[in-house]
Enzyme design. Structure first.
Site, mmCIF file in Angstrom:
data_model
loop_
_atom_site.group_PDB
_atom_site.id
_atom_site.type_symbol
_atom_site.label_atom_id
_atom_site.label_comp_id
_atom_site.label_asym_id
_atom_site.label_seq_id
_atom_site.Cartn_x
_atom_site.Cartn_y
_atom_site.Cartn_z
ATOM 1 C CB SER A 1 48.565 -49.496 92.537
ATOM 2 O OG SER A 1 48.441 -47.858 92.602
ATOM 3 C CB ALA B 1 67.409 -59.072 129.764
ATOM 4 C CE LYS C 1 43.997 -58.329 95.929
ATOM 5 N NZ LYS C 1 43.414 -57.238 95.779
ATOM 6 C CB CYS D 1 24.449 -100.274 102.963
ATOM 7 S SG CYS D 1 24.117 -98.847 102.102
ATOM 8 C CD GLU E 1 52.939 -53.493 101.682
ATOM 9 O OE1 GLU E 1 53.450 -52.809 100.845
ATOM 10 O OE2 GLU E 1 51.758 -53.679 101.680
ATOM 11 C CB CYS F 1 20.044 -96.623 104.386
ATOM 12 S SG CYS F 1 21.362 -96.480 103.093
ATOM 13 C CB CYS G 1 20.650 -100.396 101.606
ATOM 14 S SG CYS G 1 20.884 -100.247 103.421
ATOM 15 C CE LYS H 1 49.145 -56.537 96.097
ATOM 16 N NZ LYS H 1 48.240 -55.813 96.926
HETATM 17 S S1 IVH Z 1 56.332 -55.107 94.223
HETATM 18 C C1 IVH Z 1 55.777 -51.891 90.821
HETATM 19 N N1 IVH Z 1 55.982 -56.720 95.836
HETATM 20 O O1 IVH Z 1 51.264 -54.016 96.735
HETATM 21 C C2 IVH Z 1 55.138 -52.099 91.904
HETATM 22 N N2 IVH Z 1 54.441 -54.994 96.005
HETATM 23 O O2 IVH Z 1 49.131 -53.235 94.630
HETATM 24 C C3 IVH Z 1 56.152 -52.702 92.968
HETATM 25 N N3 IVH Z 1 53.089 -55.082 97.880
HETATM 26 O O3 IVH Z 1 52.150 -50.586 96.486
HETATM 27 C C4 IVH Z 1 55.272 -53.572 93.871
HETATM 28 N N4 IVH Z 1 53.541 -56.875 98.811
HETATM 29 O O4 IVH Z 1 52.821 -51.834 98.606
HETATM 30 C C5 IVH Z 1 55.329 -55.519 95.404
HETATM 31 N N5 IVH Z 1 55.858 -58.590 97.390
HETATM 32 C C6 IVH Z 1 55.331 -57.372 96.921
HETATM 33 C C7 IVH Z 1 54.284 -56.701 97.537
HETATM 34 C C8 IVH Z 1 54.039 -55.466 97.195
HETATM 35 C C9 IVH Z 1 52.765 -56.071 98.994
HETATM 36 C C10 IVH Z 1 52.117 -54.050 97.804
HETATM 37 C C11 IVH Z 1 52.950 -52.609 97.500
HETATM 38 C C12 IVH Z 1 52.369 -52.085 96.358
HETATM 39 C C13 IVH Z 1 50.928 -52.811 96.114
HETATM 40 C C14 IVH Z 1 50.431 -52.968 94.682
#
Ligand code: IVH
Length: 675
Positions: free
Chosen positions: A83, A35, A319, A437, A180, A413, A416, A117
């Protein structure tokens, strides 16, 4: 107010509002109430209305721009947004390291950088001369959408990074910050609850909600949803930062939120540790995570490894395995626990879930099996979270082919062969009532030696079964009779391991009273009740003499526990057991003697912990408090003696502690109490 004065005031307001924003949205700390911050923002907006020429693009008032867009414009990324290739096992990580070493032509394992991640959407922020000028989504990696107005509403994103000028990229030229955009789990739940109340369609998950929100054309709507930005990369053309570790430090210093769990490591075991820890702890993260990102720490090496398709060679995403999977129930057997409880257990076709191989799952009791209609040969969904015993969620009835068999609990059981029956009419589960037992005996002895009880190393399942089956022991007290000459005759033991086990047992001849009570394995007496009993009665002799009424008068002990205790101590077989312990020289320490010898600062003091501690987990801290004779409380009340403040403490707890004049101490002070 004249213009010069207004300008001075505006500058001061901006600094203070920014300080509040940074503390609240990046550091999770509060320096003033929401506030109060709102009232400062209002004053700033009023002054800027009066003198519009004083508005700057990084003013806190510029977070929500009024115009509703017709569509987003497309923006080409100067540097491709990549990616990551997925890996699912430590051996795949090891292969990736070997490949990278070969390409880099190095023999030593490269330093790796690890981070969580996040499951959100990638976004790139462009700052020119320190001012945020554009926010762009990942798109196809080459081209994204300009979502500047929307990302400006995210309070964790600084509108300028001029700050203390530690790095030249803070004030000169173009710098790109990548990270992210996530919606925190708690905000997602609250949002869906609100939508439910309003009869609106519910969102599927935080990631889709965050992604959908960022693609709203009206930034006012975005401002209402609580989104966060957590940074993970910084592209500085001058290449000042040499490692990803340095990048994270710099990101934090120039005002971005990063995950503070990041680590640089050199050994594969450290990687394994990190993966295991976070696979277990990921539930505790504020956002959803589906894995760990591993990068080569050195940025030059990372770049020189190059890109294949859309992914860099210098990084991979591990993963986490899913917490659920499907498998078949091969059979169902009945396990007899230490209190005789008969639990049906499913033998599964082995399946990998949440990082471990699952081969069995509890089915709890016959009613549960009937309710879920689980049959032998069924294909089922199995769930495993953290350390919890795997459970069968449900059968996939559509896959039945007629080979499935209905399971019925046996009358006898399986170990036993004495009848299984209910102890009380109200009980759900059946029990083997035979205290001799063998299954009960094994499990009681294993329980007696377990970590939470006497903590006798070397008393695992296999050793205990060997000791019982070879006639060396028949109950917990017999442990103190074991002779080396007998032990050495068993296949499982040699000269050294025999001596070790006997030593470990003898060392626990004067256990803490709470450990001993818990170790007896009395029905309904867990470690917390054991501690309450030890504290109340001080010695085992006092406890033995307790009446049901006296037991029920103890806070936290109800009728069921009191009855169970009375029954246990009245049972002649248990009286023989206690006498045997005594004759063999086992003497639990009186509660007060044990605690007097430790410390007086914690004994009988009640602690509340708020926030996370750096030096230990919450559970470890609670254990320490209790071990030193203190008490632990979940909430602050008049009886609280100390509130320990960790990282991100709860505001309401602090306020309550202040109101009740309770001592507030930091982690350092708390640690000094433990010495
Ligand atoms: S490093 C060279 N760190 O995962 C790419 N990516 O599958 C650098 N992501 O598009 C990415 N958490 O959006 C990095 N701690 C993290 C992450 C992260 C989520 C996402 C990111 C990227 C995707 C890759």
């Amino acid at each position: 107010m004249n213009k010069t004065k207004a300008q001075k005031r505006i500058e001061k307001l901006r600094v203070l509002i920014n300080k509040y924003r940074y503390n609240y949205h990046v550091l999770d700390k509060s320096i003033m109430s929401e506030a109060s911050a709102d009232s400062l923002k209002k004053e700033l907006a009023d002054l800027e209305n009066l003198y519009p020429e004083l508005i700057t693009p990084d003013s806190p008032t510029q977070r929500v721009s009024g115009a509703v867009l017709k569509q987003f414009t497309s923006v080409k990324h100067q540097t491709q947004m990549l990616s990551l290739n997925d890996v699912f096992s430590v051996s795949e990580i090891s292969d990736w390291i070997t490949r990278s070493k070969k390409l880099l032509n190095i023999s030593k394992d490269p330093e790796l950088f690890l981070d969580i991640k996040m499951d959100g959407l990638a976004c790139s922020l462009i700052y020119v001369d320190g001012i945020l000028v554009q926010g762009v989504t990942r798109g196809d990696g080459y081209q994204g959408e300009d979502v500047t107005n929307n990302i400006k509403t995210i309070e964790a994103i600084p509108l300028n990074i001029r700050g203390n000028q530690k790095y030249s990229f803070q004030s000169q030229g173009r710098v790109e910050i990548r990270g992210e955009i996530v919606m925190f789990k708690k905000d997602f739940i609250a949002l869906n609850e609100e939508r439910k109340r309003e009869g609106l369609k519910l969102f599927a998950n935080p990631r889709n909600t965050a992604a959908g929100t960022i693609r709203q054309l009206d930034s006012k709507l975005v401002a209402k949803r609580k989104l966060h930005f957590i940074a993970y990369d910084l592209i500085d053309p001058q290449k000042i930062l040499k490692t990803n570790f340095e990048v994270y430090k710099a990101l934090a210093e120039i005002g971005f939120r990063v995950n503070n769990f990041y680590q640089k490591v050199t050994k594969l075991v450290q990687v394994e540790d990190f993966l295991k820890t976070w696979d277990k702890k990921r539930e505790q993260l504020p956002f959803n995570s589906d894995g760990i990102v591993l990068k080569i720490n050195n940025r030059e090496d990372f770049s020189s490894l190059g890109i294949v398709g859309k992914a860099p060679r210098g990084a991979v995403a591990y993963k986490f395995s899913a917490e659920q999977s499907t498998t078949r129930i091969l059979d169902i057997f009945v396990s007899i626990g230490r209190t005789g409880l008969a639990t049906p257990v499913a033998i599964l076709k082995p399946v990998q879930i949440a990082g471990s191989l699952v081969q069995m799952a509890t089915l709890h009791n016959e009613q549960e099996i009937q309710k879920k209609d689980i049959r032998i040969n069924d294909t089922v969904i199995v769930h495993k979270a953290g350390d919890i015993i795997p459970e069968v969620v449900k059968p996939l009835k559509e896959l039945r082919d007629g080979s499935e068999k209905v399971f019925r609990m046996p009358k006898l059981c399986p170990i036993c062969h004495k009848p299984l029956s209910k102890t009380n009419l109200k009980d759900i589960g059946l029990r083997c009532q035979n205290s001799n037992c063998p299954s009960r005996i094994y499990k009681q002895i294993i329980h007696f030696g377990s970590k939470e009880a006497l903590d006798i190393e070397g008393l695992g399942e296999k050793n205990v079964i060997a000791l019982v089956d070879n006639g060396l022991i028949n109950d917990q007290a017999d442990l103190y009779k074991i002779k080396k000459k007998d032990l050495i005759k068993l296949d499982r033991f040699g000269e050294i391991s025999s001596e070790k086990l006997i030593n470990n047992i003898i060392q626990k001849k004067e256990p803490l009273l709470r450990d001993f009570i818990y170790g007896l394995g009395i029905l309904h007496v867990g470690s917390k009740t054991a501690l309450d009993l030890a504290r109340h009665f001080n010695t085992l002799d006092n406890l033995k003499k307790a009446t049901e009424q006296e037991l029920e008068n103890i806070e936290g002990i109800g009728k069921v526990v009191a009855e169970s205790l009375i029954e246990w101590f009245n049972n002649p077989a248990n009286q023989v057991l206690l006498k045997k312990f005594e004759d063999l020289g086992l003497k639990p320490q009186a509660y007060r003697d044990a605690n007097l010898s430790t410390t007086s600062k914690i004994t009988n003091k009640k602690f509340v912990i708020s926030g996370t501690l750096n030096s230990m987990t919450r559970e470890e801290a609670i254990d320490k408090i209790i071990a030193l004779g203190g008490e632990f409380g979940q909430s602050v009340s008049r009886s609280t003696d100390y509130i320990v403040l960790g990282n991100n403490p709860g505001k309401s707890k602090i306020a309550k502690a202040r109101q009740l004049d309770i001592k507030i101490i930091d982690e350092q002070k708390f640690l000094s109490f433990l010495i």
